[in-house]
Every structure is written in structure tokens, then in C-alpha cells.
Design a protein around this motif. Structure first.
Motif, PDB file in Angstrom:
ATOM      1  N   GLU A 259       0.815  -1.211   0.000  1.00  0.00           N
ATOM      2  CA  GLU A 259       0.000   0.000   0.000  1.00  0.00           C
ATOM      3  C   GLU A 259       0.856   1.272   0.000  1.00  0.00           C
ATOM      4  O   GLU A 259       0.400   2.326  -0.445  1.00  0.00           O
ATOM      5  CB  GLU A 259      -0.936  -0.003   1.207  1.00  0.00           C
ATOM      6  N   VAL A 260       2.080   1.164   0.527  1.00  0.00           N
ATOM      7  CA  VAL A 260       2.981   2.319   0.569  1.00  0.00           C
ATOM      8  C   VAL A 260       4.333   1.883  -0.021  1.00  0.00           C
ATOM      9  O   VAL A 260       5.299   1.648   0.708  1.00  0.00           O
ATOM     10  CB  VAL A 260       3.154   2.848   1.999  1.00  0.00           C
ATOM     11  N   PRO A 261       4.410   1.750  -1.342  1.00  0.00           N
ATOM     12  CA  PRO A 261       5.618   1.195  -1.982  1.00  0.00           C
ATOM     13  C   PRO A 261       6.863   2.063  -1.842  1.00  0.00           C
ATOM     14  O   PRO A 261       7.970   1.579  -2.071  1.00  0.00           O
ATOM     15  CB  PRO A 261       5.200   1.045  -3.447  1.00  0.00           C
ATOM     16  N   GLU A 262       6.699   3.343  -1.445  1.00  0.00           N
ATOM     17  CA  GLU A 262       7.880   4.204  -1.277  1.00  0.00           C
ATOM     18  C   GLU A 262       8.812   3.713  -0.171  1.00  0.00           C
ATOM     19  O   GLU A 262       9.976   4.115  -0.104  1.00  0.00           O
ATOM     20  CB  GLU A 262       7.468   5.632  -0.925  1.00  0.00           C
ATOM     21  N   LEU A 263       8.313   2.855   0.703  1.00  0.00           N
ATOM     22  CA  LEU A 263       9.136   2.355   1.803  1.00  0.00           C
ATOM     23  C   LEU A 263       9.841   1.049   1.443  1.00  0.00           C
ATOM     24  O   LEU A 263      10.635   0.535   2.236  1.00  0.00           O
ATOM     25  CB  LEU A 263       8.266   2.127   3.049  1.00  0.00           C
ATOM     26  N   ASN A 264       9.564   0.530   0.264  1.00  0.00           N
ATOM     27  CA  ASN A 264      10.087  -0.772  -0.145  1.00  0.00           C
ATOM     28  C   ASN A 264      10.942  -0.613  -1.399  1.00  0.00           C
ATOM     29  O   ASN A 264      10.434  -0.610  -2.517  1.00  0.00           O
ATOM     30  CB  ASN A 264       8.925  -1.745  -0.414  1.00  0.00           C
ATOM     31  N   GLY A 265      12.247  -0.439  -1.215  1.00  0.00           N
ATOM     32  CA  GLY A 265      13.120  -0.248  -2.368  1.00  0.00           C
ATOM     33  C   GLY A 265      14.461   0.314  -1.953  1.00  0.00           C
ATOM     34  O   GLY A 265      14.889   0.147  -0.798  1.00  0.00           O
ATOM     35  N   ALA A 390      12.916   9.657   0.265  1.00  0.00           N
ATOM     36  CA  ALA A 390      12.066   8.738  -0.488  1.00  0.00           C
ATOM     37  C   ALA A 390      10.592   8.846  -0.107  1.00  0.00           C
ATOM     38  O   ALA A 390       9.713   8.508  -0.904  1.00  0.00           O
ATOM     39  CB  ALA A 390      12.544   7.302  -0.269  1.00  0.00           C
ATOM     40  N   SER A 391      10.307   9.280   1.115  1.00  0.00           N
ATOM     41  CA  SER A 391       8.919   9.390   1.573  1.00  0.00           C
ATOM     42  C   SER A 391       8.842  10.475   2.637  1.00  0.00           C
ATOM     43  O   SER A 391       9.851  11.083   2.990  1.00  0.00           O
ATOM     44  CB  SER A 391       8.431   8.047   2.131  1.00  0.00           C
ATOM     45  N   ARG A 395       3.093   9.592   4.426  1.00  0.00           N
ATOM     46  CA  ARG A 395       3.106   8.249   3.828  1.00  0.00           C
ATOM     47  C   ARG A 395       3.522   7.198   4.868  1.00  0.00           C
ATOM     48  O   ARG A 395       2.992   6.089   4.888  1.00  0.00           O
ATOM     49  CB  ARG A 395       4.059   8.217   2.632  1.00  0.00           C
ATOM     50  N   GLY A 396       4.467   7.575   5.743  1.00  0.00           N
ATOM     51  CA  GLY A 396       4.847   6.654   6.798  1.00  0.00           C
ATOM     52  C   GLY A 396       3.696   6.360   7.739  1.00  0.00           C
ATOM     53  O   GLY A 396       3.505   5.226   8.193  1.00  0.00           O
TER      54      GLY A 396
END
Length: 414
Positions: A259-265, A390-391, A395-396
Motif C-alpha cells: 500500500e505504501v511502496p515508497e518504503l520498499n526499495g 524517499a517518503s 506516507r509513513g
């Protein structure tokens, strides 16, 4: 021709020692096959190859320390013949000269002939000196055991001349050493691998705090529903098949990251590179101290039973010093759980080039307000440390809200 190079097994790795080749020239290899064992500051790692083909040449000998990115081997891919790969001229055998007087154990040998552009050898006349002992052959598990027990592998005798040093050989050497050394001497001879690991971790964490603008968020999550579901589920299972409390939390973290892809990468070259896959890096303590966070691949797509099996397997191999290179290099985010140690909240440091680390504390009974009344609930504190490049906090916050919502519906996590 495919060039197989020393992979990076973490942000803190600059080089690794090639311990063992598991293939030889002429062998067919498949994508994902383990072809070598590399020793890093965090233990022995099984290194995979990501191209199918035929091994043409092993460029690096075992025992050599190799920088990240250096060529290890050449591979012929499908449809490519050996004739299409230019052959590297063999260096003529180096002639040996008797031991140099006054320097026992050292042999004087002439410099290897240099191959000129014309193909004719040109011999340098300046001599060099090097040890005469042959390169030791030792299994990775035996090398790890020798480090733990403080055994000098150069002094170990094998059952048969020229045989590979085994764990049994190391154990015999350790027993003999214990009988002949005083307690004070034994303590002084302890290996320093733990200190080396702490140096590596310190370098990575210092880089993280220096380069990454962290922001931190925390929230308390009602764990009553998932705890009750887990108790009921485990009563249906044999002891060996029961789930640990962290497992549904792992699945919830992985689903919330969708749901919050900005934290995964990863943050690479000044830009965020989100990952389509959720490879959850699990922070696992090692025996004797130290920490690694190898990946459980595609955690969002796996059942709780699969996650439990993967976690059990990872813990076993971490503590025996046998991980795969993909597990060390692939994590897209890190999850740390210190609840078993009684910690109620943990604010982690991001492991570069990742952009987030999620923490979960101990599940405890706390006062909880529900419909205007104070009740007792099982509660855990979830935390997020994320890269502000990144976020952002909004978003967090959405991520932590999604995590809390998913843990209220444990049946969906199966």
C-alpha cells in the motif's frame, strides 16, 4: 560470454575471500545455482550465479581476497563455443631453487616469465621470496569452526595426507590445544571475528546516519485479535508446526508495504528505485554477538506456514554461518523484532541503500480505551524509521495505519 564477478553482499562489504569453488571448467550451471563459497566479515556465504551456461574458466584461486566487482569466472552461454572465447596464455611453471640460507621455510624463486605482445617469454631477473607451504584445503564449515575455537588451520593434521580439513580434524586440534594451553593463553588466542563484524556494522550504520535523513514514527497496535487467533490456531497443530507470534506480523508488514511502496526499495544515484517484490530482511542475532538481516523473498505472497518454515531455516543457517548471496543482497526493507528480549519499542537505523526499517516491540497487557471505557488489551508498539528523501511522515503514517488494520483481521493473513 558471461563474466561472473564478486557480488556485493551488503553495504558494508568491500571484499570477500573465495573459500571454495563448487564447480569446475566444463560444468553446466543453472540460474540460481550455488557455485562458490565466499567468506565475509559476517561469515561464509553461498554465492549463486544468475546466468545459465558452461563454466569456461575459473579466474580466481581459492584463498584469495577479492574486491567487490572483480572477475571470478568466465561462463559460456547458450550457443557460444569455447573457440569463440580468446584463450588466455598459460604462465610457464616457475622454477624452484633450494631454500635460501639463513631463511628457513622460505624458497628463492625467479620471477614468472612475462608474456610479451609477440608471444615470446621475457624473464625478469630479480628474484622474489615466498613461503613454500601448499595452499590449505578446508571445508567452509570446518573453517568457521576453526575461527570459533581459535584453531590455527595451518597446524591442523588430517587423517590422510593431502585430504581436505574437516570439522572432525578441527575438533581434534582444539582438544589437543586445550590440553597443552593454560587458561590465560586460551583466552588470549580467541578469534577476533566478532570485532571485525562490529567494525563492518559500525561502518554501515555510520554511513547511514551520515547520509540518510531519517524520520521516525511510532504507534501502539491492539494485538488482542491476532494473539487470540494465534493461540486457537496453534492448539490445532503439533508442537513442531506451531507459529511464532512474529510470523503474522511479518505477513502484515509485507502486505502493508504494497500500500505504501515508497518504503520498499532502494535509494541509488540520487533517486528512489521502488521494488516490485517485497523481500523482507529479518534482523537475526548471531551466536556470540553480531547481527545480520538476510531476506525472506516474496514475503507478501507466502502463507504463514511458508514464512514460518523460511524463518526457521534462516535462523538455523545464520547461526551455523551458511547464507546465500541472494539472501544478503536482496532485502528491500528490514524488519526487526526485539519483543522476545522484553523491549517495548525499537527505533532502527536504516541499512543503505534501503529506505526503511520497521520495528516491533514486546506484546504486553496495557490499559486501552474502547467506546469510552478503559479495558485491558494486548498491545505492541510498532515503529518506522524511513528515508525522508524517499517518503514523508504522511506516507509513513499511512503504512503504520495499514499495518494496524491488517493485524485486526488475522484470518486475512493466512
Amino acid at each position: 560470454m558471461y563474466e561472473f564477478r564478486m557480488p556485493s553482499l551488503g553495504a558494508d562489504m568491500e571484499a570477500g575471500t573465495l573459500v571454495e569453488w563448487l564447480v569446475k571448467p566444463g560444468d553446466e550451471v543453472q540460474r540460481g545455482q550455488v557455485v562458490a563459497v565466499v567468506e565475509t566479515q559476517k561469515g561464509a556465504v553461498d554465492v549463486e550465479i544468475w546466468e545459465a551456461g558452461t563454466v569456461d574458466k575459473l579466474v580466481v584461486e581459492t584463498g584469495k581476497k577479492v574486491p567487490v566487482g572483480e572477475l571470478l569466472a568466465l561462463l559460456r552461454v547458450a550457443g557460444e563455443s569455447a573457440a569463440e572465447i580468446p584463450e588466455i596464455p598459460e604462465i610457464p611453471e616457475i622454477p624452484e631453487i633450494p631454500e635460501t640460507p639463513g631463511m628457513p621455510g622460505v624458497t628463492r624463486i625467479e620471477t614468472a616469465p612475462t608474456i610479451a605482445a609477440t608471444g615470446s617469454p621475457r624473464v625478469e631477473t630479480a628474484p622474489v621470496y615466498m613461503a613454500t607451504s601448499a595452499r590449505l584445503r578446508i571445508s567452509p564449515s570446518a573453517r568457521k569452526l576453526a575461527e570459533e575455537l581459535g584453531v590455527d588451520i595451518a597446524s591442523v593434521q588430517t587423517a590422510e595426507p593431502g585430504a581436505v580439513i574437516s570439522r572432525a580434524d578441527i575438533e581434534r586440534a582444539a582438544q589437543a590445544k586445550t590440553k597443552t594451553m593454560s587458561p590465560a593463553t586460551t583466552k588470549a588466542a580467541a578469534p577476533d571475528w566478532h570485532a571485525q563484524m562490529r567494525i563492518a556494522i559500525a561502518a554501515a550504520m555510520s554511513r547511514s546516519k551520515r547520509e540518510i535523513p531519517h524520520y521516525y514514527l511510532a504507534t501502539d497496535i491492539d494485538m488482542s485479535a491476532v494473539s487470540a487467533w494465534l493461540v486457537a490456531e496453534n492448539l490445532k497443530r503439533d508442537v513442531a508446526q506451531r507459529l511464532l507470534p512474529v510470523v503474522p506480523c511479518m505477513k502484515a508488514v509485507a502486505l502493508a508495504l504494497r500500500e505504501v511502496p515508497e518504503l520498499n526499495g532502494f535509494w541509488i544515484d540520487g533517486a528512489l528505485r521502488p521494488s516490485a517484490a517485497v523481500h523482507l530482511g529479518m534482523a537475526i542475532a548471531m551466536r556470540g554477538g553480531g547481527l545480520v538481516a538476510p531476506a525472506i523473498h516474496d514475503a507478501d505472497k507466502k502463507s504463514l506456514d511458508q514464512l514460518m518454515a523460511d524463518l526457521r531455516d534462516l535462523i538455523t543457517r545464520v547461526r551455523s554461518g551458511r547464507l546465500r548471496s541472494s539472501e544478503m543482497s536482496d532485502p528491500t526493507v528490514t524488519f526487526t523484532n526485539l519483543g522476545e528480549q522484553g523491549v517495548e519499542g525499537v527505533f532502527g537505523v536504516i541499512y543503505p541503500p534501503q529506505v526503511a526499517i520497521i520495528g516491533l516491540g514486546k506484546i504486553t497487557e496495557r490499559p486501552w480505551v474502547e467506546d469510552g471505557a478503559v479495558v485491558v488489551r494486548k498491545v505492541a508498539t510498532a515503529t518506522l524509521a524511513a528515508d525522508h528523501r524517499a517518503s514523508d511522515g504522511h506516507r509513513g503514517g499511512l503504512f503504520l495505519a495499514a499495518l494496524g488494520r491488517l493485524l485486526q483481521e488475522p484470518e486475512r493473513l493466512r
